[in-house]
Structures are given as C-alpha cells and as structure tokens.
Motif scaffolding. Sequence first.
Motif, PDB file in Angstrom:
ATOM      1  N   TYR A   1       0.778   4.699 -56.235  1.00 13.86           N
ATOM      2  CA  TYR A   1       1.910   5.360 -55.612  1.00 13.86           C
ATOM      3  C   TYR A   1       1.432   6.386 -54.584  1.00 13.86           C
ATOM      4  O   TYR A   1       0.494   7.142 -54.829  1.00 13.86           O
ATOM      5  CB  TYR A   1       2.763   6.070 -56.660  1.00 13.86           C
ATOM      6  CG  TYR A   1       3.564   5.139 -57.547  1.00 13.86           C
ATOM      7  CD1 TYR A   1       4.197   4.025 -57.017  1.00 13.86           C
ATOM      8  CD2 TYR A   1       3.695   5.378 -58.908  1.00 13.86           C
ATOM      9  CE1 TYR A   1       4.943   3.180 -57.827  1.00 13.86           C
ATOM     10  CE2 TYR A   1       4.439   4.546 -59.725  1.00 13.86           C
ATOM     11  CZ  TYR A   1       5.056   3.440 -59.179  1.00 13.86           C
ATOM     12  OH  TYR A   1       5.791   2.599 -59.974  1.00 13.86           O
TER      13      TYR A   1
ATOM     14  N   MET B   1       9.834   3.347 -54.477  1.00 14.45           N
ATOM     15  CA  MET B   1       8.699   4.257 -54.619  1.00 14.45           C
ATOM     16  C   MET B   1       7.516   3.593 -53.939  1.00 14.45           C
ATOM     17  O   MET B   1       7.015   2.570 -54.390  1.00 14.45           O
ATOM     18  CB  MET B   1       8.393   4.542 -56.090  1.00 14.45           C
ATOM     19  CG  MET B   1       7.134   5.377 -56.304  1.00 14.45           C
ATOM     20  SD  MET B   1       7.182   7.016 -55.573  1.00 14.45           S
ATOM     21  CE  MET B   1       8.292   7.861 -56.714  1.00 14.45           C
TER      22      MET B   1
ATOM     23  N   ILE C   1       9.323   8.451 -51.453  1.00 17.92           N
ATOM     24  CA  ILE C   1      10.460   7.596 -51.783  1.00 17.92           C
ATOM     25  C   ILE C   1      11.049   7.088 -50.474  1.00 17.92           C
ATOM     26  O   ILE C   1      11.370   7.871 -49.580  1.00 17.92           O
ATOM     27  CB  ILE C   1      11.509   8.352 -52.610  1.00 17.92           C
ATOM     28  CG1 ILE C   1      10.935   8.689 -53.994  1.00 17.92           C
ATOM     29  CG2 ILE C   1      12.781   7.531 -52.756  1.00 17.92           C
ATOM     30  CD1 ILE C   1      11.886   9.465 -54.876  1.00 17.92           C
TER      31      ILE C   1
ATOM     32  N   LYS D   1      13.916   4.843 -48.402  1.00 21.10           N
ATOM     33  CA  LYS D   1      15.241   4.211 -48.390  1.00 21.10           C
ATOM     34  C   LYS D   1      15.256   3.198 -47.250  1.00 21.10           C
ATOM     35  O   LYS D   1      15.014   3.545 -46.101  1.00 21.10           O
ATOM     36  CB  LYS D   1      16.341   5.252 -48.206  1.00 21.10           C
ATOM     37  CG  LYS D   1      16.699   5.989 -49.486  1.00 21.10           C
ATOM     38  CD  LYS D   1      17.936   6.835 -49.302  1.00 21.10           C
ATOM     39  CE  LYS D   1      18.398   7.423 -50.626  1.00 21.10           C
ATOM     40  NZ  LYS D   1      18.905   6.418 -51.552  1.00 21.10           N
TER      41      LYS D   1
ATOM     42  N   THR E   1      16.225   1.636 -52.493  1.00 16.55           N
ATOM     43  CA  THR E   1      15.331   2.777 -52.631  1.00 16.55           C
ATOM     44  C   THR E   1      14.053   2.328 -53.339  1.00 16.55           C
ATOM     45  O   THR E   1      14.122   1.679 -54.388  1.00 16.55           O
ATOM     46  CB  THR E   1      15.995   3.914 -53.419  1.00 16.55           C
ATOM     47  OG1 THR E   1      17.255   4.229 -52.810  1.00 16.55           O
ATOM     48  CG2 THR E   1      15.131   5.153 -53.429  1.00 16.55           C
TER      49      THR E   1
END
Length: 302
Positions: free
Chosen positions: A149, A138, A153, A155, A136
């Motif tokens: 950022y 960011m 999120i 995966k 996972t």
Amino acid sequence: MNQIKHWIAENPTLLNIIKYIILVAFVLTLIQLIRRFLKKQVSDTAARYKSQKGIEIIGYIILILLSFSYFTGNIKDFTLAIGLFSAGIAFTLQELILSIAGSLYIFIVKVYKPGDRIEINGIKGDVIDVDSIYTTMMEIGQWVSSYNYSGRIVKLSNAFVFKGPIYNYSQDFPFIWDEFNLPIKYGSDVELAKSIVIKIASNTLSEYTTNSKSQWKEVVNKYYIEDALVDPTLAITLTDNWIQFNLRYIVDYKKRRFTKHMLNDEIHNEIKKTKGRVTLASTTLELIKIPEVKINLKQDNK
C-alpha cells in the motif's frame, strides 16, 4: 391567508418548483433512513453493503421516474420526456451519466466488488467502496516496491469501466503466477541445485498449489481456456556468465512479496549448507591478456 393564496395564484411555477424540491428531499431522506436501518439491523458486512447500495440505486431510479412524471403530468409522456431530457443534457452531463451507467454495469455484470484487487486506468489497488459515481481504491505500488500500500486513497469515476481494460487479480481465481531467477555458477552440482530449489518450492507452496488446483478447474470449466500447470516448475538457461534457474510458481495475489522473500531466504540457506557444491554466481570480469606497454625515457644532456 388571502395574501398567500393570491401569491400562489400569481406564481404557480414557483409553487411547483417548491413542491418538487420537497418531493426530492423526502425521497433522499427516505433513502438515508433505510440505509441507516439496514446498517443497524444487518450484521453481515457483505450483505449490509450490497443491500445499502441496492436501496441507493432503487431510490435514484424512483426519483427519476417521479421527476419525469411530475413535470410531464402524465406517465404516458415518459418516453418523450426521456428523449428531450437526454438531448438537452447528454453533452454537459455525459461523464456523470457514464459513471451512473458504469456503477450499474459493475453491480450487474460483477466486474469487481469491494475487496477485489484490480488495475484500471493504470492505477492498481484494492477496491474498498463502489458507489453510484465513484470506485474508491486503496492504492498499491507507485513509489513503494512490489504490491504494498502507498497509503493514498484513490477515487476513480465508474465511467472508466467502458474506456479500457480492467485487470482483476482476485475474481474467480485469487492466485497469480510469479517467478524469479537464480544465477548458479558453472562447475556447481546442477542436479543438487535443482533438487534444492524444487524441494523448497514444493514444501513452501504446497498449500497454495492444493487450493489453486480446484479453483483453476472451475475457471477452465467456466471459460474457454486451456488447462495450466499450477505446480512449481523450473527452467534452466545457459548464459555467458552462469546457469540461470527460472522458478515459476503460483501464489496468493496478496502474499507475492512475502512468498518470494521466503523462497529466496530458504534456498540461500540450503545452498550454503552444500559447502561449495552449489554456488551462486555473480557478474565477473576475466582479463585474458594485458597489452605490453613500452616506455622510453630519454634524458636530455646539456
């Protein structure tokens, strides 16, 4: 009671399946209880995370061993069971198997860990969790400039560690080299401009330079790599329009954008104090000659 015994006698396979489900539920419940116990008892974040992941992996291995032993009835048949099991599900569950193998590879080889900034499968981000199947992250970049950022999120399957390169910004050496160009106008005091840029870069980046030198020595000792200069360096190139100053320096991988802003701001302020001795250049267009245009106006007299 007799009916239950009769039913069990007639359905031994179903009974074995129920027993197996109970066994799996017990092992999974035990894993979760131990994880919760570690979460409460271990105060250090890194130690707690690693211990929880270790218990999870060990629990899954034990569950696989128990499953083979349960269905084969003899641990000696374990090798044969693995072969039959692998042949039967290798095609349909190859991605899952690769993901689990990838998680083991990540932890054993230490490819990356939570807190590292990596780029994998074209995705940049900070690793915030690694479980038995997914990594996972960011996300950084995409529609936002520089290394900020994006708010998403991501995966990503752990199988990707076997499918392409992994760029780690922070492992062993948590610094990166960065650079930017300054256009200096022809006729400026070049030596003064050089002294301004080097002085500001040396003062602003002194902490990064000092910290990076010792860590870079460890990298050189660990890997087959040539030594590199971590002090700020300035290269000059003559172009058609201006004298191009290229400043190259080392910076913390998480502070690249802020450091570049700070350097540009301080250099610009110092150049303004020179009162014209040093001038920043911009794209200009010089007209050498305007072609002659002759216009004949004829009046038609009627």
